[in-house]
Design a protein around this motif. Structure first.
Motif, PDB file in Angstrom:
ATOM      1  N   GLU A  86       0.848  -1.199   0.000  1.00 34.53           N
ATOM      2  CA  GLU A  86       0.000   0.000   0.000  1.00 34.53           C
ATOM      3  C   GLU A  86       0.881   1.245   0.000  1.00 34.53           C
ATOM      4  N   LEU A  87       0.763   2.056  -1.049  1.00 38.94           N
ATOM      5  CA  LEU A  87       1.530   3.285  -1.161  1.00 38.94           C
ATOM      6  C   LEU A  87       0.603   4.442  -1.504  1.00 38.94           C
ATOM      7  N   ASP A  88       1.006   5.619  -1.097  1.00 42.29           N
ATOM      8  CA  ASP A  88       0.259   6.826  -1.438  1.00 42.29           C
ATOM      9  C   ASP A  88       0.848   7.397  -2.728  1.00 42.29           C
ATOM     10  N   ASN A  89       0.644   6.677  -3.821  1.00 42.89           N
ATOM     11  CA  ASN A  89       1.287   7.053  -5.083  1.00 42.89           C
ATOM     12  C   ASN A  89       0.335   7.010  -6.268  1.00 42.89           C
ATOM     13  N   HIS A  90      -0.971   7.105  -6.000  1.00 40.95           N
ATOM     14  CA  HIS A  90      -1.940   6.919  -7.070  1.00 40.95           C
ATOM     15  C   HIS A  90      -2.128   8.184  -7.899  1.00 40.95           C
ATOM     16  N   GLY A  91      -2.207   7.958  -9.205  1.00 40.67           N
ATOM     17  CA  GLY A  91      -2.504   9.034 -10.127  1.00 40.67           C
ATOM     18  C   GLY A  91      -3.948   8.971 -10.583  1.00 40.67           C
ATOM     19  N   ALA A  92      -4.330   9.905 -11.455  1.00 43.33           N
ATOM     20  CA  ALA A  92      -5.690   9.957 -11.982  1.00 43.33           C
ATOM     21  C   ALA A  92      -5.655  10.390 -13.438  1.00 43.33           C
ATOM     22  N   GLN A  93      -6.576   9.846 -14.217  1.00 42.87           N
ATOM     23  CA  GLN A  93      -6.771  10.287 -15.599  1.00 42.87           C
ATOM     24  C   GLN A  93      -7.970  11.231 -15.611  1.00 42.87           C
ATOM     25  N   ARG A  94      -7.757  12.435 -16.062  1.00 37.98           N
ATOM     26  CA  ARG A  94      -8.817  13.454 -16.012  1.00 37.98           C
ATOM     27  C   ARG A  94      -9.288  13.826 -17.416  1.00 37.98           C
ATOM     28  N   HIS A  95     -10.581  13.670 -17.609  1.00 31.95           N
ATOM     29  CA  HIS A  95     -11.206  14.068 -18.870  1.00 31.95           C
ATOM     30  C   HIS A  95     -11.053  15.575 -19.069  1.00 31.95           C
ATOM     31  N   VAL A  96     -10.580  15.964 -20.251  1.00 36.55           N
ATOM     32  CA  VAL A  96     -10.455  17.389 -20.575  1.00 36.55           C
ATOM     33  C   VAL A  96     -11.592  17.832 -21.484  1.00 36.55           C
ATOM     34  N   ALA A  97     -11.747  17.132 -22.610  1.00 36.07           N
ATOM     35  CA  ALA A  97     -12.781  17.526 -23.567  1.00 36.07           C
ATOM     36  C   ALA A  97     -12.938  16.445 -24.618  1.00 36.07           C
ATOM     37  N   PHE A  98     -14.095  16.465 -25.277  1.00 35.84           N
ATOM     38  CA  PHE A  98     -14.301  15.647 -26.464  1.00 35.84           C
ATOM     39  C   PHE A  98     -14.002  16.499 -27.688  1.00 35.84           C
ATOM     40  N   GLN A  99     -13.118  16.018 -28.565  1.00 33.35           N
ATOM     41  CA  GLN A  99     -12.897  16.699 -29.836  1.00 33.35           C
ATOM     42  C   GLN A  99     -13.968  16.317 -30.863  1.00 33.35           C
ATOM     43  N   LEU A 100     -14.546  15.125 -30.656  1.00 38.56           N
ATOM     44  CA  LEU A 100     -15.587  14.637 -31.547  1.00 38.56           C
ATOM     45  C   LEU A 100     -16.507  13.719 -30.755  1.00 38.56           C
ATOM     46  N   ARG A 101     -17.803  13.821 -31.009  1.00 38.15           N
ATOM     47  CA  ARG A 101     -18.770  12.931 -30.373  1.00 38.15           C
ATOM     48  C   ARG A 101     -19.858  12.582 -31.370  1.00 38.15           C
ATOM     49  N   ASP A 102     -20.039  11.299 -31.591  1.00 36.94           N
ATOM     50  CA  ASP A 102     -21.090  10.786 -32.449  1.00 36.94           C
ATOM     51  C   ASP A 102     -21.786   9.637 -31.720  1.00 36.94           C
ATOM     52  N   PRO A 103     -22.935   9.184 -32.206  1.00 35.21           N
ATOM     53  CA  PRO A 103     -23.590   8.053 -31.538  1.00 35.21           C
ATOM     54  C   PRO A 103     -22.730   6.789 -31.505  1.00 35.21           C
ATOM     55  N   ASP A 104     -21.831   6.634 -32.471  1.00 39.02           N
ATOM     56  CA  ASP A 104     -21.029   5.413 -32.534  1.00 39.02           C
ATOM     57  C   ASP A 104     -19.583   5.609 -32.100  1.00 39.02           C
ATOM     58  N   GLY A 105     -19.256   6.737 -31.455  1.00 43.98           N
ATOM     59  CA  GLY A 105     -17.884   6.897 -31.000  1.00 43.98           C
ATOM     60  C   GLY A 105     -17.516   8.316 -30.627  1.00 43.98           C
ATOM     61  N   PHE A 106     -16.231   8.483 -30.270  1.00 46.60           N
ATOM     62  CA  PHE A 106     -15.761   9.796 -29.833  1.00 46.60           C
ATOM     63  C   PHE A 106     -14.242   9.868 -29.911  1.00 46.60           C
ATOM     64  N   VAL A 107     -13.754  11.096 -29.877  1.00 50.01           N
ATOM     65  CA  VAL A 107     -12.333  11.381 -29.700  1.00 50.01           C
ATOM     66  C   VAL A 107     -12.220  12.253 -28.462  1.00 50.01           C
ATOM     67  N   GLU A 108     -11.381  11.840 -27.520  1.00 46.67           N
ATOM     68  CA  GLU A 108     -11.319  12.486 -26.214  1.00 46.67           C
ATOM     69  C   GLU A 108      -9.888  12.885 -25.877  1.00 46.67           C
ATOM     70  N   GLU A 109      -9.749  13.984 -25.155  1.00 46.21           N
ATOM     71  CA  GLU A 109      -8.451  14.394 -24.619  1.00 46.21           C
ATOM     72  C   GLU A 109      -8.466  14.210 -23.102  1.00 46.21           C
ATOM     73  N   LEU A 110      -7.377  13.613 -22.565  1.00 51.02           N
ATOM     74  CA  LEU A 110      -7.262  13.374 -21.127  1.00 51.02           C
ATOM     75  C   LEU A 110      -5.893  13.816 -20.632  1.00 51.02           C
ATOM     76  N   ARG A 111      -5.846  14.136 -19.331  1.00 52.77           N
ATOM     77  CA  ARG A 111      -4.599  14.460 -18.650  1.00 52.77           C
ATOM     78  C   ARG A 111      -4.320  13.384 -17.603  1.00 52.77           C
ATOM     79  N   TRP A 112      -3.116  12.828 -17.609  1.00 45.15           N
ATOM     80  CA  TRP A 112      -2.676  11.891 -16.586  1.00 45.15           C
ATOM     81  C   TRP A 112      -1.893  12.674 -15.547  1.00 45.15           C
ATOM     82  N   VAL A 113      -2.462  12.772 -14.345  1.00 48.68           N
ATOM     83  CA  VAL A 113      -1.919  13.660 -13.313  1.00 48.68           C
ATOM     84  C   VAL A 113      -1.565  12.851 -12.070  1.00 48.68           C
ATOM     85  N   ALA A 114      -0.411  13.155 -11.478  1.00 46.39           N
ATOM     86  CA  ALA A 114       0.009  12.524 -10.218  1.00 46.39           C
ATOM     87  C   ALA A 114       0.867  13.507  -9.441  1.00 46.39           C
TER      88      ALA A 114
END
Length: 281
Positions: A86-114
């Motif tokens: 057990e370590l206090d070393n966890h990161g998170a993936q944070r949703h920034v925005a969708f560049q594209l969104r359709d009923p059958d898919g999407f393009v997303e930007e995320l930030r990996w922060v720790a």
């Protein structure tokens, strides 16, 4: 898809997956966007979220246990000479925005922060398409760019001293049933024979459903498969299997996995046919 933070992925008008962009999870689970539930066209669920055996398994997504010592997988960290710790070393993936969104898919930007800093910027592309009346394909690409001024090293429990545990990258936590699912590739069968090995595609077949995972680029196919069937059903590709993966400042790591989601228990020939259709140009 809808306009909420949990858009619904659809194939031929039928809902087949919900994408959660901002889950409310404790830090220990390495919060990150995920797809759950994912279903067959007939409505059978083929993912699990936070199961009792591994609370940090979150449907379908990208999870890495060691990015320069930060845990983006969740749960304990494997430390050489100490084991799972057990370590206090966890990161998170944070949703920034969708560049594209359709009923059958999407393009997303995320930030990996720790530890208060952004380490990676991700571009995630997800698309769903119908293959037959009983099968569809999930096309999942992630591109990780090092946004720090120094090289970043990606590892796994295997590179940190735990044999056979090279998990980290694309990961699908499948539905757990009374009996373990069958697992096979084009030329091998059984968890022991397919785990940790390279194969163009790999199938996991439950009682009334089958998932067939395929590396859709030459570079993705070089990653060994991480497979669990007896302990729990899960499949992923391994970014760091035998040695750590170093990403230079500004460089990008790209992987693409296409998964066939089918009703019924497919045999080897049927799985191969659907994979060829799913990954054809």
């Amino acid at each position: 898809m809808t306009g909420s933070d949990s858009p619904v992925l659809r194939v031929a008008g039928r809902p087949v997956g919900r994408y959660v962009t901002r889950p409310e999870l404790p830090d220990r689970l390495s919060p990150r966007p995920y797809l759950h539930p994912v279903t067959t066209l007939a409505g059978t669920a083929v993912t699990e979220l936070g199961p009792a055996d591994h609370l940090h398994h979150l449907g379908v997504g990208v999870a890495v246990p060691d990015v320069e010592g930060h845990n983006f997988w969740g749960g304990r960290t494997f430390v050489r000479g100490r084991g799972p710790t057990e370590l206090d070393n966890h990161g998170a993936q944070r949703h920034v925005a969708f560049q594209l969104r359709d009923p059958d898919g999407f393009v997303e930007e995320l930030r990996w922060v720790a530890a208060g800093a952004e380490l990676l910027r991700e571009r995630r592309t997800v698309a769903a398409g119908e293959l037959t009346g009983t099968a569809w394909a999930l096309d999942f690409t992630f591109s990780l760019t090092n946004v720090t001024p120094e090289p970043l090293s990606i590892g796994s429990p295997a590179t940190n001293g735990r044999p056979g545990a090279a998990y980290g990258g694309f990961f699908w936590r499948a539905r757990k049933e009374d009996a373990a699912p069958a697992v096979f590739t084009a030329d091998a069968e059984g968890e022991e024979r397919v785990h940790g090995r390279r194969a163009d595609w790999l199938a996991l077949a439950g009682r009334t459903w089958t998932l067939v995972f395929a590396g859709a680029t030459e570079r993705t196919r070089r990653d060994p498969w991480f497979v669990r069937a007896e302990e729990y059903p899960g499949v992923g590709s391994s970014l760091a299997s035998e040695e750590r993966l170093t990403v230079a400042p500004g460089d990008t790591v790209v992987r693409r996995v296409v998964t066939v989601v089918a009703d019924g228990r497919l045999d080897r020939d049927a799985a191969a046919v659907l994979v060829r259709k799913a990954v054809s140009p």
